[in-house]
Design an enzyme around this catalytic site. Structure first.
Site, PDB file in Angstrom:
ATOM      1  N   ASP A   1     -25.287 -13.216  -6.680  1.00  0.00           N
ATOM      2  CA  ASP A   1     -25.309 -14.929  -6.881  1.00  0.00           C
ATOM      3  C   ASP A   1     -25.461 -15.516  -5.639  1.00  0.00           C
ATOM      4  O   ASP A   1     -24.996 -16.642  -5.144  1.00  0.00           O
ATOM      5  CB  ASP A   1     -24.021 -15.218  -7.516  1.00  0.00           C
ATOM      6  CG  ASP A   1     -23.921 -14.754  -8.903  1.00  0.00           C
ATOM      7  OD1 ASP A   1     -24.941 -14.219  -9.636  1.00  0.00           O
ATOM      8  OD2 ASP A   1     -22.494 -14.586  -9.126  1.00  0.00           O
TER       9      ASP A   1
ATOM     10  N   HIS B   1     -27.461 -19.026 -13.135  1.00  0.00           N
ATOM     11  CA  HIS B   1     -25.889 -18.609 -12.788  1.00  0.00           C
ATOM     12  C   HIS B   1     -25.361 -19.954 -13.428  1.00  0.00           C
ATOM     13  O   HIS B   1     -25.881 -21.128 -12.889  1.00  0.00           O
ATOM     14  CB  HIS B   1     -25.746 -18.478 -11.620  1.00  0.00           C
ATOM     15  CG  HIS B   1     -24.198 -18.177 -11.238  1.00  0.00           C
ATOM     16  ND1 HIS B   1     -23.693 -17.014 -11.463  1.00  0.00           N
ATOM     17  CD2 HIS B   1     -23.284 -18.830 -10.579  1.00  0.00           C
ATOM     18  CE1 HIS B   1     -22.340 -17.013 -11.253  1.00  0.00           C
ATOM     19  NE2 HIS B   1     -21.975 -18.334 -10.652  1.00  0.00           N
TER      20      HIS B   1
ATOM     21  N   ARG C   1     -25.632   3.907 -12.647  1.00  0.00           N
ATOM     22  CA  ARG C   1     -26.558   2.641 -12.287  1.00  0.00           C
ATOM     23  C   ARG C   1     -27.907   3.006 -11.983  1.00  0.00           C
ATOM     24  O   ARG C   1     -28.820   2.096 -12.414  1.00  0.00           O
ATOM     25  CB  ARG C   1     -25.815   1.746 -11.401  1.00  0.00           C
ATOM     26  CG  ARG C   1     -24.760   1.076 -11.885  1.00  0.00           C
ATOM     27  CD  ARG C   1     -24.154  -0.144 -10.807  1.00  0.00           C
ATOM     28  NE  ARG C   1     -22.892  -0.581 -11.231  1.00  0.00           N
ATOM     29  CZ  ARG C   1     -22.476  -1.350 -11.969  1.00  0.00           C
ATOM     30  NH1 ARG C   1     -23.408  -1.789 -12.788  1.00  0.00           N
ATOM     31  NH2 ARG C   1     -21.151  -1.676 -12.160  1.00  0.00           N
TER      32      ARG C   1
ATOM     33  N   SER D   1     -29.436 -17.395 -25.793  1.00  0.00           N
ATOM     34  CA  SER D   1     -29.780 -18.783 -26.056  1.00  0.00           C
ATOM     35  C   SER D   1     -30.836 -19.472 -24.982  1.00  0.00           C
ATOM     36  O   SER D   1     -31.718 -20.141 -25.197  1.00  0.00           O
ATOM     37  CB  SER D   1     -28.944 -20.012 -26.197  1.00  0.00           C
ATOM     38  OG  SER D   1     -28.149 -19.911 -24.940  1.00  0.00           O
ATOM     39  N   ASN D   2     -30.625 -18.800 -23.684  1.00  0.00           N
ATOM     40  CA  ASN D   2     -31.637 -19.178 -22.411  1.00  0.00           C
ATOM     41  C   ASN D   2     -32.977 -18.495 -22.785  1.00  0.00           C
ATOM     42  O   ASN D   2     -34.029 -19.128 -22.515  1.00  0.00           O
ATOM     43  CB  ASN D   2     -31.091 -18.634 -21.215  1.00  0.00           C
ATOM     44  CG  ASN D   2     -30.137 -19.702 -20.652  1.00  0.00           C
ATOM     45  OD1 ASN D   2     -30.387 -21.006 -20.257  1.00  0.00           O
ATOM     46  ND2 ASN D   2     -28.791 -19.501 -20.380  1.00  0.00           N
TER      47      ASN D   2
ATOM     48  N   MET E   1     -25.696  -8.867 -18.282  1.00  0.00           N
ATOM     49  CA  MET E   1     -24.358  -8.738 -17.631  1.00  0.00           C
ATOM     50  C   MET E   1     -24.160  -7.234 -16.904  1.00  0.00           C
ATOM     51  O   MET E   1     -22.993  -7.039 -16.864  1.00  0.00           O
ATOM     52  CB  MET E   1     -23.382  -8.727 -18.723  1.00  0.00           C
ATOM     53  CG  MET E   1     -23.398 -10.239 -19.561  1.00  0.00           C
ATOM     54  SD  MET E   1     -23.269 -11.704 -18.254  1.00  0.00           S
ATOM     55  CE  MET E   1     -21.425 -11.461 -17.781  1.00  0.00           C
ATOM     56  N   ARG E   2     -25.485  -6.795 -16.328  1.00  0.00           N
ATOM     57  CA  ARG E   2     -24.985  -5.583 -15.626  1.00  0.00           C
ATOM     58  C   ARG E   2     -25.580  -5.907 -14.255  1.00  0.00           C
ATOM     59  O   ARG E   2     -26.487  -6.895 -13.828  1.00  0.00           O
ATOM     60  CB  ARG E   2     -26.162  -4.502 -16.113  1.00  0.00           C
ATOM     61  CG  ARG E   2     -26.104  -4.241 -17.472  1.00  0.00           C
ATOM     62  CD  ARG E   2     -24.716  -3.661 -17.919  1.00  0.00           C
ATOM     63  NE  ARG E   2     -24.356  -2.629 -17.074  1.00  0.00           N
ATOM     64  CZ  ARG E   2     -23.106  -1.969 -17.143  1.00  0.00           C
ATOM     65  NH1 ARG E   2     -22.237  -2.458 -17.955  1.00  0.00           N
ATOM     66  NH2 ARG E   2     -22.932  -0.841 -16.420  1.00  0.00           N
ATOM     67  N   ILE E   3     -24.674  -5.390 -13.400  1.00  0.00           N
ATOM     68  CA  ILE E   3     -25.287  -5.365 -11.880  1.00  0.00           C
ATOM     69  C   ILE E   3     -26.301  -4.517 -11.511  1.00  0.00           C
ATOM     70  O   ILE E   3     -26.179  -3.388 -11.859  1.00  0.00           O
ATOM     71  CB  ILE E   3     -23.738  -5.147 -10.836  1.00  0.00           C
ATOM     72  CG1 ILE E   3     -22.957  -6.458 -11.259  1.00  0.00           C
ATOM     73  CG2 ILE E   3     -24.139  -5.234  -9.603  1.00  0.00           C
ATOM     74  CD1 ILE E   3     -21.629  -6.367 -10.580  1.00  0.00           C
ATOM     75  N   LEU E   4     -27.360  -5.001 -10.955  1.00  0.00           N
ATOM     76  CA  LEU E   4     -28.445  -4.091 -10.452  1.00  0.00           C
ATOM     77  C   LEU E   4     -28.220  -3.626  -9.148  1.00  0.00           C
ATOM     78  O   LEU E   4     -27.752  -4.141  -8.205  1.00  0.00           O
ATOM     79  CB  LEU E   4     -29.814  -4.969 -10.927  1.00  0.00           C
ATOM     80  CG  LEU E   4     -29.951  -5.536 -11.896  1.00  0.00           C
ATOM     81  CD1 LEU E   4     -31.070  -6.592 -11.935  1.00  0.00           C
ATOM     82  CD2 LEU E   4     -30.648  -4.441 -13.198  1.00  0.00           C
TER      83      LEU E   4
HETATM   84  C1  GRF Z   1     -25.278 -18.485 -19.557  1.00  0.00           C
HETATM   85  O1  GRF Z   1     -24.539 -19.113 -19.248  1.00  0.00           O
HETATM   86  C2  GRF Z   1     -25.758 -17.656 -18.219  1.00  0.00           C
HETATM   87  O2  GRF Z   1     -25.711 -18.632 -17.350  1.00  0.00           O
HETATM   88  C3  GRF Z   1     -24.750 -16.735 -18.099  1.00  0.00           C
HETATM   89  O3  GRF Z   1     -24.372 -16.058 -19.448  1.00  0.00           O
HETATM   90  C4  GRF Z   1     -24.853 -17.278 -20.481  1.00  0.00           C
HETATM   91  C5  GRF Z   1     -25.822 -16.546 -21.215  1.00  0.00           C
HETATM   92  O4  GRF Z   1     -26.122 -17.328 -22.459  1.00  0.00           O
HETATM   93  N1  GRF Z   1     -24.810 -15.933 -16.950  1.00  0.00           N
HETATM   94  P1  GRF Z   1     -27.225 -17.073 -23.178  1.00  0.00           P
HETATM   95  O5  GRF Z   1     -27.163 -15.558 -23.721  1.00  0.00           O
HETATM   96  O6  GRF Z   1     -28.450 -17.277 -22.657  1.00  0.00           O
HETATM   97  O7  GRF Z   1     -26.972 -17.899 -24.577  1.00  0.00           O
END
Ligand code: GRF
Length: 216
Positions: A150, A114, A70, A18-19, A95-98
Site C-alpha cells: 500500500d 485500497h 507464494r 463489486s469493483n 487478498m493475496r500479498i504478491l
Molecule cells: C474493497 O473495499 C477494496 O478496496 C478492498 O476490498 C474490497 C473489495 O470489494 N481491498 P469488492 O470485492 O470489489 O466488492
C-alpha cells in the site's frame, strides 16, 4: 494492446467483485480505453467469478492453496496473464500479498484500490483504523503497486465524511460507493496514458471529474 487498440486488462479478485463489476460496466463503453480480457481469482468459490462469467467475461481461478509457496503461485498468475496478453493488471479486492519478483515484473503496469486515504491506514481493517484515529475524512485510493504494501505512487483518491455513530460497516458502505466510481475513472486515466509515472510520482494530464479528488 488488443486489436481494437485498447489496453488489455486483467482484473484480479478474491471475493464479491463489486469493483470488478464497476470496471466491467465502464469498459462496455466503446470509448473506454481498456478491455477486460481476464478476471482471475485465487479462490474458485469467489462470488465475483460467477458475476464476471454472467457478464460474458473470460474467467480463471488459480487456487493459491494448490501451491507450496507464494513464488510458485505468483509464477502461475504471471503465466496466465502472459497467456492472455495482458498489458495492465488491476487488483480489485485481491487478498493475496504478491512477491517482490512478481511486482517488479509488472512494475508500472499494475494498480490497486485500497479503502483508505493513503498513506493513512495501510493493511487491513482500514475502516476500524480510521474510526480509532478519529479522522473526519476517510476514503479510498488507487495507486500503482510497488513491493512495499500500500505504498505505491497515488493515481486518484476520493474522500467521504466520517459521521458520528459510524461503525466499520457503515463507513465501508460509504467508501465502497466511491470506490466503484473512482476505480473506472482511474483506470481510464492510466489506460489512456493521462496518468503517467514520472520519478516515482504520478503525473496527471486531465481534468478531474466532478466529485473526485485527484492527487494533484
Ligand atoms: C474493497 O473495499 C477494496 O478496496 C478492498 O476490498 C474490497 C473489495 O470489494 N481491498 P469488492 O470485492 O470489489 O466488492
Amino acid at each position: 494492446m488488443s486489436g481494437s487498440g485498447k489496453v488489455r486488462v486483467a482484473v484480479l479478485i478474491s471475493g464479491r467483485g463489486s469493483n470488478m463489476i464497476a470496471l466491467a460496466e465502464a469498459a462496455r463503453d466503446p470509448d473506454y480505453p481498456a478491455d477486460i480480457v481476464l478476471v482471475l481469482a485465487n479462490d474458485p468459490q469467489a462470488e465475483g467469478l460467477a458475476r464476471a462469467a454472467a457478464m460474458g467475461l473470460p474467467t480463471q481461478a488459480i487456487d493459491h492453496r494448490a501451491f507450496p509457496d507464494r513464488v510458485s503461485f505468483d509464477a502461475a498468475i504471471d503465466a496466465a496473464l502472459r497467456a492472455a496478453r495482458v498489458d495492465l493488471v488491476v487488483l480489485a479486492g485481491f487478498m493475496r500479498i504478491l512477491t517482490p519478483g512478481f511486482v517488479e515484473a509488472w512494475a508500472g503496469r499494475m494498480i490497486n484500490i485500497h479503502p483508505s486515504l493513503l498513506p493513512l491506514f495501510k493493511g487491513t481493517h482500514t475502516h476500524e483504523q480510521a474510526l480509532a484515529a478519529g479522522v473526519r475524512l476517510h476514503g479510498c485510493t488507487v495507486h500503482f503497486v510497488v513491493p512495499e504494501l500500500d505504498a505505491g505512487p497515488i493515481v486518484a483518491q476520493a474522500a467521504v465524511p466520517v459521521h458520528e455513530g459510524d461503525d466499520a460497516d457503515s463507513l465501508a458502505a460509504r467508501v465502497i460507493v466511491q470506490e466503484r466510481q473512482l476505480y473506472p475513472a482511474a483506470l481510464a486515466l492510466v489506460a489512456g496514458g493521462q496518468a503517467r509515472l514520472e520519478g516515482g510520482r504520478v503525473v496527471i494530464n486531465a481534468e478531474p471529474p466532478d466529485g473526485v479528488l485527484f492527487s494533484l
